[in-house]
Design an enzyme around this catalytic site. Sequence first.
Site, PDB file in Angstrom:
ATOM      1  N   SER A 108      56.124  43.489  35.571  1.00 42.81           N
ATOM      2  CA  SER A 108      55.868  43.963  37.084  1.00 42.81           C
ATOM      3  C   SER A 108      57.056  44.921  37.503  1.00 42.81           C
ATOM      4  CB  SER A 108      55.673  42.989  38.201  1.00 42.81           C
ATOM      5  OG  SER A 108      55.582  43.545  39.438  1.00 42.81           O
TER       6      SER A 108
ATOM      7  N   LYS B 118      51.059  34.323  41.039  1.00 41.10           N
ATOM      8  CA  LYS B 118      51.490  35.766  41.409  1.00 41.10           C
ATOM      9  C   LYS B 118      51.786  36.062  42.699  1.00 41.10           C
ATOM     10  CE  LYS B 118      46.971  37.610  41.626  1.00 41.10           C
ATOM     11  NZ  LYS B 118      46.019  39.041  41.447  1.00 41.10           N
TER      12      LYS B 118
ATOM     13  N   PRO C 297      58.666  41.984  56.158  1.00 45.24           N
ATOM     14  CA  PRO C 297      59.831  41.800  55.289  1.00 45.24           C
ATOM     15  C   PRO C 297      59.919  41.943  53.780  1.00 45.24           C
ATOM     16  CG  PRO C 297      59.308  40.148  56.989  1.00 45.24           C
ATOM     17  CD  PRO C 297      58.321  41.035  56.757  1.00 45.24           C
TER      18      PRO C 297
ATOM     19  N   ASP D 211      42.330  29.541  30.077  1.00 41.38           N
ATOM     20  CA  ASP D 211      42.701  29.422  31.810  1.00 41.38           C
ATOM     21  C   ASP D 211      42.469  28.171  32.171  1.00 41.38           C
ATOM     22  OD1 ASP D 211      42.246  32.361  33.532  1.00 41.38           O
ATOM     23  OD2 ASP D 211      42.353  30.403  34.457  1.00 41.38           O
TER      24      ASP D 211
ATOM     25  N   TYR E  16      59.218  34.968  42.269  1.00 37.26           N
ATOM     26  CA  TYR E  16      58.102  35.470  41.561  1.00 37.26           C
ATOM     27  C   TYR E  16      58.804  36.762  40.645  1.00 37.26           C
ATOM     28  CZ  TYR E  16      54.579  38.687  39.936  1.00 37.26           C
ATOM     29  OH  TYR E  16      53.565  39.542  39.093  1.00 37.26           O
TER      30      TYR E  16
ATOM     31  N   THR F 138      58.038  45.171  39.977  1.00 35.93           N
ATOM     32  CA  THR F 138      58.923  44.433  41.001  1.00 35.93           C
ATOM     33  C   THR F 138      60.533  44.289  40.528  1.00 35.93           C
ATOM     34  OG1 THR F 138      59.027  42.466  42.454  1.00 35.93           O
ATOM     35  CG2 THR F 138      58.351  42.100  40.332  1.00 35.93           C
TER      36      THR F 138
ATOM     37  N   PHE G  39      52.373  48.680  37.834  1.00 37.23           N
ATOM     38  CA  PHE G  39      52.654  49.144  38.962  1.00 37.23           C
ATOM     39  C   PHE G  39      51.515  48.291  39.959  1.00 37.23           C
ATOM     40  CE2 PHE G  39      56.528  51.863  39.211  1.00 37.23           C
ATOM     41  CZ  PHE G  39      56.884  51.662  38.085  1.00 37.23           C
ATOM     42  N   ASN G  40      50.748  49.134  40.885  1.00 35.32           N
ATOM     43  CA  ASN G  40      49.931  48.363  41.851  1.00 35.32           C
ATOM     44  C   ASN G  40      48.486  48.623  41.267  1.00 35.32           C
ATOM     45  OD1 ASN G  40      52.596  48.704  43.433  1.00 35.32           O
ATOM     46  ND2 ASN G  40      51.019  47.780  44.982  1.00 35.32           N
TER      47      ASN G  40
ATOM     48  N   LEU H  93      41.774  27.947  35.266  1.00 29.62           N
ATOM     49  CA  LEU H  93      40.981  28.268  36.556  1.00 29.62           C
ATOM     50  C   LEU H  93      41.748  27.791  38.059  1.00 29.62           C
ATOM     51  CD1 LEU H  93      37.683  26.544  35.340  1.00 29.62           C
ATOM     52  CD2 LEU H  93      38.204  28.891  35.332  1.00 29.62           C
TER      53      LEU H  93
ATOM     54  N   LYS I 108      59.757  37.325  36.434  1.00 33.17           N
ATOM     55  CA  LYS I 108      59.248  38.526  35.435  1.00 33.17           C
ATOM     56  C   LYS I 108      60.724  38.970  34.628  1.00 33.17           C
ATOM     57  CE  LYS I 108      54.980  38.268  36.288  1.00 33.17           C
ATOM     58  NZ  LYS I 108      54.045  37.713  35.208  1.00 33.17           N
TER      59      LYS I 108
HETATM   60  P1  NAD Z   1      45.228  36.547  38.408  1.00 31.84           P
HETATM   61  O1  NAD Z   1      45.804  35.166  39.224  1.00 31.84           O
HETATM   62  O2  NAD Z   1      43.894  37.024  38.607  1.00 31.84           O
HETATM   63  O3  NAD Z   1      45.139  36.035  36.869  1.00 31.84           O
HETATM   64  C1  NAD Z   1      45.927  34.990  36.197  1.00 31.84           C
HETATM   65  C2  NAD Z   1      45.207  34.153  35.689  1.00 31.84           C
HETATM   66  O4  NAD Z   1      45.734  32.845  34.969  1.00 31.84           O
HETATM   67  C3  NAD Z   1      44.178  33.265  36.592  1.00 31.84           C
HETATM   68  O5  NAD Z   1      42.832  33.281  35.927  1.00 31.84           O
HETATM   69  C4  NAD Z   1      44.761  31.540  36.534  1.00 31.84           C
HETATM   70  O6  NAD Z   1      43.739  30.761  36.750  1.00 31.84           O
HETATM   71  C5  NAD Z   1      45.451  31.656  35.210  1.00 31.84           C
HETATM   72  N1  NAD Z   1      46.467  30.780  35.095  1.00 31.84           N
HETATM   73  C6  NAD Z   1      47.492  30.687  35.935  1.00 31.84           C
HETATM   74  N2  NAD Z   1      48.474  29.468  35.575  1.00 31.84           N
HETATM   75  C7  NAD Z   1      47.888  29.120  34.398  1.00 31.84           C
HETATM   76  C8  NAD Z   1      48.167  28.204  33.323  1.00 31.84           C
HETATM   77  N3  NAD Z   1      49.340  27.278  33.647  1.00 31.84           N
HETATM   78  N4  NAD Z   1      47.455  27.575  32.616  1.00 31.84           N
HETATM   79  C9  NAD Z   1      46.259  28.577  32.154  1.00 31.84           C
HETATM   80  N5  NAD Z   1      45.964  29.314  33.059  1.00 31.84           N
HETATM   81  C10 NAD Z   1      46.871  29.794  34.115  1.00 31.84           C
HETATM   82  O7  NAD Z   1      46.449  37.422  38.297  1.00 31.84           O
HETATM   83  P2  NAD Z   1      46.315  38.832  37.873  1.00 31.84           P
HETATM   84  O8  NAD Z   1      46.540  39.893  38.913  1.00 31.84           O
HETATM   85  O9  NAD Z   1      45.231  39.282  36.964  1.00 31.84           O
HETATM   86  O10 NAD Z   1      47.824  39.158  37.081  1.00 31.84           O
HETATM   87  C11 NAD Z   1      47.959  38.866  35.670  1.00 31.84           C
HETATM   88  C12 NAD Z   1      49.493  38.834  35.367  1.00 31.84           C
HETATM   89  O11 NAD Z   1      49.793  40.182  35.538  1.00 31.84           O
HETATM   90  C13 NAD Z   1      50.249  37.925  35.874  1.00 31.84           C
HETATM   91  O12 NAD Z   1      51.263  37.574  34.944  1.00 31.84           O
HETATM   92  C14 NAD Z   1      50.898  38.760  37.112  1.00 31.84           C
HETATM   93  O13 NAD Z   1      52.210  38.316  37.351  1.00 31.84           O
HETATM   94  C15 NAD Z   1      50.990  40.112  36.568  1.00 31.84           C
HETATM   95  N6  NAD Z   1      51.080  41.125  37.311  1.00 31.84           N
HETATM   96  C16 NAD Z   1      50.172  41.183  38.464  1.00 31.84           C
HETATM   97  C17 NAD Z   1      50.057  42.161  39.364  1.00 31.84           C
HETATM   98  C18 NAD Z   1      49.026  42.328  40.446  1.00 31.84           C
HETATM   99  O14 NAD Z   1      49.270  43.118  41.246  1.00 31.84           O
HETATM  100  N7  NAD Z   1      47.837  41.874  40.120  1.00 31.84           N
HETATM  101  C19 NAD Z   1      51.293  43.225  39.179  1.00 31.84           C
HETATM  102  C20 NAD Z   1      52.157  43.249  38.332  1.00 31.84           C
HETATM  103  C21 NAD Z   1      51.853  42.049  37.357  1.00 31.84           C
HETATM  104  C1  WQD Z   2      51.142  47.608  49.210  1.00 38.74           C
HETATM  105  C2  WQD Z   2      51.361  48.467  50.367  1.00 38.74           C
HETATM  106  C3  WQD Z   2      52.553  46.900  52.221  1.00 38.74           C
HETATM  107  C4  WQD Z   2      48.930  44.780  52.820  1.00 38.74           C
HETATM  108  C5  WQD Z   2      52.936  43.333  45.387  1.00 38.74           C
HETATM  109  C6  WQD Z   2      53.966  42.598  44.544  1.00 38.74           C
HETATM  110  C7  WQD Z   2      54.422  43.242  43.629  1.00 38.74           C
HETATM  111  C8  WQD Z   2      53.335  43.341  42.288  1.00 38.74           C
HETATM  112  C9  WQD Z   2      52.283  44.007  43.065  1.00 38.74           C
HETATM  113  C10 WQD Z   2      53.001  41.387  40.952  1.00 38.74           C
HETATM  114  C11 WQD Z   2      52.845  48.078  51.110  1.00 38.74           C
HETATM  115  C12 WQD Z   2      51.079  47.538  52.554  1.00 38.74           C
HETATM  116  C13 WQD Z   2      49.811  45.533  52.485  1.00 38.74           C
HETATM  117  C14 WQD Z   2      48.552  44.746  54.181  1.00 38.74           C
HETATM  118  C15 WQD Z   2      49.770  46.729  54.636  1.00 38.74           C
HETATM  119  N1  WQD Z   2      52.560  42.205  41.802  1.00 38.74           N
HETATM  120  N2  WQD Z   2      50.252  46.586  53.069  1.00 38.74           N
HETATM  121  N3  WQD Z   2      48.890  45.878  54.928  1.00 38.74           N
HETATM  122  O1  WQD Z   2      53.849  44.630  48.034  1.00 38.74           O
HETATM  123  O2  WQD Z   2      53.671  46.961  46.528  1.00 38.74           O
HETATM  124  O3  WQD Z   2      53.491  44.543  45.480  1.00 38.74           O
HETATM  125  O4  WQD Z   2      51.798  43.591  44.385  1.00 38.74           O
HETATM  126  O5  WQD Z   2      53.691  41.699  40.298  1.00 38.74           O
HETATM  127  O6  WQD Z   2      55.289  42.157  42.930  1.00 38.74           O
HETATM  128  O7  WQD Z   2      55.065  42.476  45.738  1.00 38.74           O
HETATM  129  O8  WQD Z   2      51.494  45.529  47.035  1.00 38.74           O
HETATM  130  O9  WQD Z   2      49.290  45.425  47.815  1.00 38.74           O
HETATM  131  O10 WQD Z   2      50.908  43.682  49.037  1.00 38.74           O
HETATM  132  O11 WQD Z   2      51.187  46.413  49.350  1.00 38.74           O
HETATM  133  O12 WQD Z   2      50.236  47.595  55.086  1.00 38.74           O
HETATM  134  O13 WQD Z   2      47.681  43.972  54.883  1.00 38.74           O
HETATM  135  O14 WQD Z   2      50.380  47.913  51.442  1.00 38.74           O
HETATM  136  O15 WQD Z   2      53.460  46.980  53.031  1.00 38.74           O
HETATM  137  O16 WQD Z   2      53.407  49.088  51.427  1.00 38.74           O
HETATM  138  P1  WQD Z   2      53.295  45.344  47.093  1.00 38.74           P
HETATM  139  P2  WQD Z   2      50.788  45.259  48.089  1.00 38.74           P
END
Ligand code: NAD
Ligand code: WQD
Length: 339
Positions: free
Chosen positions: A126, A86, A297, A32, A151, A128, A179-180, A34, A155
């Site tokens: 994701s 992300k 939006p 990582d 972003y 998304t 999902f979320n 960091l 993916k």
């Molecule tokens: P996060 O930011 O908490 O974790 C990502 C980690 O990767 C961090 O610790 C960051 O320091 C590290 N990192 C980033 N770029 C790096 C690099 N170039 N070299 C080494 N380390 C690096 O995010 P997360 O929520 O744990 O998400 C993990 C994965 O899941 C991501 O690929 C994200 O796109 C995907 N994802 C997350 C969500 C979500 O809502 N959290 C939803 C769908 C997909």
């Molecule tokens: C959830 C719901 C908002 C904040 C995002 C990324 C998606 C994926 C997951 C990585 C929505 C509502 C939110 C607030 C609110 N990540 N909301 N007030 O938008 O579904 O997905 O994270 O891949 O790609 O787009 O998640 O947690 O932002 O929102 O009303 O202050 O909560 O409108 O309906 P989202 P979110």
Amino acid sequence: MKKILVTGGLGYIGSHTVVELQNSGYQVLIIDNLSNSSLDVLQGITNISKTAPSFERLDLRLKADVSDLFKRNQDIEGIIHFAASKAVGESVENPLLYYENNLNTLIYLLQECNAYGIKNFIFSSSCTVYGEPDTLPITENAPVKEATSPYGNTKQISEEILKDTCAVSSLKSIALRYFNPIGAHQTAEIGELPVGVPQNLVPFITQTAAGLRKELSVFGSDYPTEDGSCIRDYIHVVDLAKAHVIAMERLLKDQNETQFEVFNLGTGRGSSVLEVVNSFEKTTGQKLNYKIVDRRPGDVIAVYADTKKANEVLGWKTEKTMEDALESAWKWERKIRNI
Ligand code: NAD
Ligand code: WQD
């Protein structure tokens, strides 16, 4: 003991997955940079699983460092690639940062997989990629829609890179479409650590309840849903983490049906924003200040997963409830704020 490389293993989902991997007997090497996490996470992981994972601070954008890592660790049997940037909004403002960090890093890792014959690769995708779906719940066969952010585009492109690479090499890969993800480990040793003002719903809720934010803005109450707020499929991060262990086992045991597979990881249930707010209040006994504001939006109306494929083919199912997730998120927030 099989050695698994976990990139981004100090991040939110990565750290929970490292715990589950270690609990299942894998040897874990975390890398990582960091950029969105802290070294303290290492201690949290160690406290839970009573095992300290190996850790190297390394930036995957530095190709020579990535090559060197693999030269020194030729016993890696599988990779789980979480590391990425992300934040959807930030990706619109700085697309090149996202294309570099999310695509170059994947390419460098896959080049090393080719060089060292590493066959097992799990990728964090994701929901998304589905955009605004035509039908609900969303199956893996639903069309991938034109991305609405750089972003989201990373993916989609990453999945294509993986598919194309699997087609011409011995690589086997599983893309997990989350999902979320919400919640934290039940011990409150690890959890989500958003930098700055949280963009995601649940960290915003817990920070509001903790007094760091004045009130939650609920984005929109005029959507065509029962209560007018958007619907999402909120999945407990520990359930999500466990799916990675099962997916890795599937690859290691050559149980995959095709070299590139995709699975939805959700609960299969949709919850509205207002339902999450109510559930938080009920579960934690905390009154939450919130107001209804305009739509944000880019938000889609409703998304939730069809989990049949993950349930039947992976043999994975969620075990935790929305209440478990919100309770653990609140416990984590109180711990890091000393309240
Ligand atoms: P996060 O930011 O908490 O974790 C990502 C980690 O990767 C961090 O610790 C960051 O320091 C590290 N990192 C980033 N770029 C790096 C690099 N170039 N070299 C080494 N380390 C690096 O995010 P997360 O929520 O744990 O998400 C993990 C994965 O899941 C991501 O690929 C994200 O796109 C995907 N994802 C997350 C969500 C979500 O809502 N959290 C939803 C769908 C997909
Ligand atoms: C959830 C719901 C908002 C904040 C995002 C990324 C998606 C994926 C997951 C990585 C929505 C509502 C939110 C607030 C609110 N990540 N909301 N007030 O938008 O579904 O997905 O994270 O891949 O790609 O787009 O998640 O947690 O932002 O929102 O009303 O202050 O909560 O409108 O309906 P989202 P979110």
